[in-house]
Write an enzyme that holds these catalytic residues in place. Structure first.
Site, PDB file in Angstrom:
ATOM      1  N   ASP A  49       0.889  -1.158   0.000  1.00  0.00           N
ATOM      2  CA  ASP A  49       0.000   0.000   0.000  1.00  0.00           C
ATOM      3  C   ASP A  49       0.934   1.216   0.000  1.00  0.00           C
ATOM      4  OD1 ASP A  49       1.032   0.132   2.505  1.00  0.00           O
ATOM      5  OD2 ASP A  49      -0.828  -0.362   3.559  1.00  0.00           O
ATOM      6  N   CYS A  52       4.449   1.342   2.115  1.00  0.00           N
ATOM      7  CA  CYS A  52       5.429   0.244   2.081  1.00  0.00           C
ATOM      8  C   CYS A  52       6.869   0.695   2.357  1.00  0.00           C
ATOM      9  CB  CYS A  52       5.300  -0.592   0.819  1.00  0.00           C
ATOM     10  SG  CYS A  52       5.908   0.216  -0.627  1.00  0.00           S
ATOM     11  N   HIS A 262       7.587   0.470  -4.806  1.00  0.00           N
ATOM     12  CA  HIS A 262       7.305  -0.596  -3.841  1.00  0.00           C
ATOM     13  C   HIS A 262       8.621  -1.176  -3.318  1.00  0.00           C
ATOM     14  CE1 HIS A 262       5.161  -3.709  -1.797  1.00  0.00           C
ATOM     15  NE2 HIS A 262       6.078  -4.551  -2.221  1.00  0.00           N
TER      16      HIS A 262
END
Length: 275
Positions: A49, A52, A262
């Site tokens: 999300d 991260c 990410h």
């Protein structure tokens, strides 16, 4: 419910599963993972999300914590929200997670609670001697959604505090790290108030951390964040340090990213590397 930090998996097995094709990107990723696999045996996936970067950094920091950082020991650490809000009225517009429109006094009390929680968890985990038990304590903490998100609010507030310190230092003619100029050179964050409104308030909701904010996070925690940026394999940005001129005594946490958005974490250092 998706786990925040998945169990560990062999790093090359993970790579083969994710990057099967023969496209140039897949080849680069595989080479990148091979390089990381020289140092680490496994990978743990971080829930994707907009938190991260916080999740990966904090998980790694706590997993290897053996003492409370100096800045967490100071007497007035939990007084930070009160002290800042007495000087900067605009902090009243701080956006609490899932609680927009809270009243001023409540915001200050709530952030104080988050900071107290951060100190308590860090202290408890750093005092655990057995590596296995330490790991279990981290896994348990990152399964408790309420506590986990409270810790991210604490980190955001620490980033704001650090940004204010850097901004004032620069205005007073003191030397500041280069990233600080870049941070305040953006149209959307030319001062700490704008940084809060346009960036920090959105982290975790509508966006994650940008590159320049990774530097700010590193400074706020006084940690060096070393990132394997897989898509930059075979360039000199493959391993990037935030900050790039870290203090000697700052501990290091290591993350992996495929796209600068990410982050996952490498675990289990290979024996040769440890020697």
């Amino acid at each position: 419910y998706k786990p925040s930090v998945s169990p560990e998996m062999d790093i090359m097995e993970y790579c083969r599963k994710e990057w099967r094709g023969n496209t140039p990107v897949a080849k680069t990723m595989r080479k990148g993972y091979e390089a990381v696999a020289q140092k680490f045996a496994s990978i743990r996936r971080i829930r994707g999300d907009n938190y991260c970067a916080f999740r990966a950094t904090l998980f790694q920091a706590l997993s290897q914590a053996t003492q409370l950082p100096r800045w967490l020991q100071s007497e007035d650490f939990t007084m930070l929200p009160e002290n800042l809000m007495s000087k900067y009225d605009w902090i009243k517009q701080w956006q609490l997670k899932q609680k927009p429109g809270k009243k001023m006094g409540e915001i200050s009390d709530e952030i104080k609670e988050y900071l107290t929680l951060l100190r308590k968890k860090w202290k408890n985990i750093s005092e655990i001697k057995s590596p296995t038990e330490k790991q279990e304590a981290c896994d348990k903490l990152f399964k408790n959604e309420e506590e986990e998100y409270s810790l991210y609010e604490a980190l955001k507030f620490l980033m704001l505090n650090t940004a204010i310190e850097l901004y004032n230092a620069d205005k007073n003619g003191r030397r500041v790290p280069v990233f600080s100029w870049l941070l305040f050179a953006r149209d959307t964050s030319s001062n700490p108030c704008q940084l809060m409104h346009n960036h920090l308030n959105h982290i975790g909701h509508s966006g994650g951390l940008e590159q320049v904010e990774m530097f700010l996070l590193a400074y706020a925690l006084q940690y060096t964040i070393q990132v394997y940026r897989l898509y930059k394999y075979s360039t000199d940005e493959f391993i990037t340090l935030y900050p790039n001129d870290p203090e000697e005594d700052w501990p290091v946490v290591i993350l992996i990213t495929e796209d600068d958005r990410h982050y996952n974490i490498p675990v289990r250092m290979c024996q040769e590397t440890m020697l």
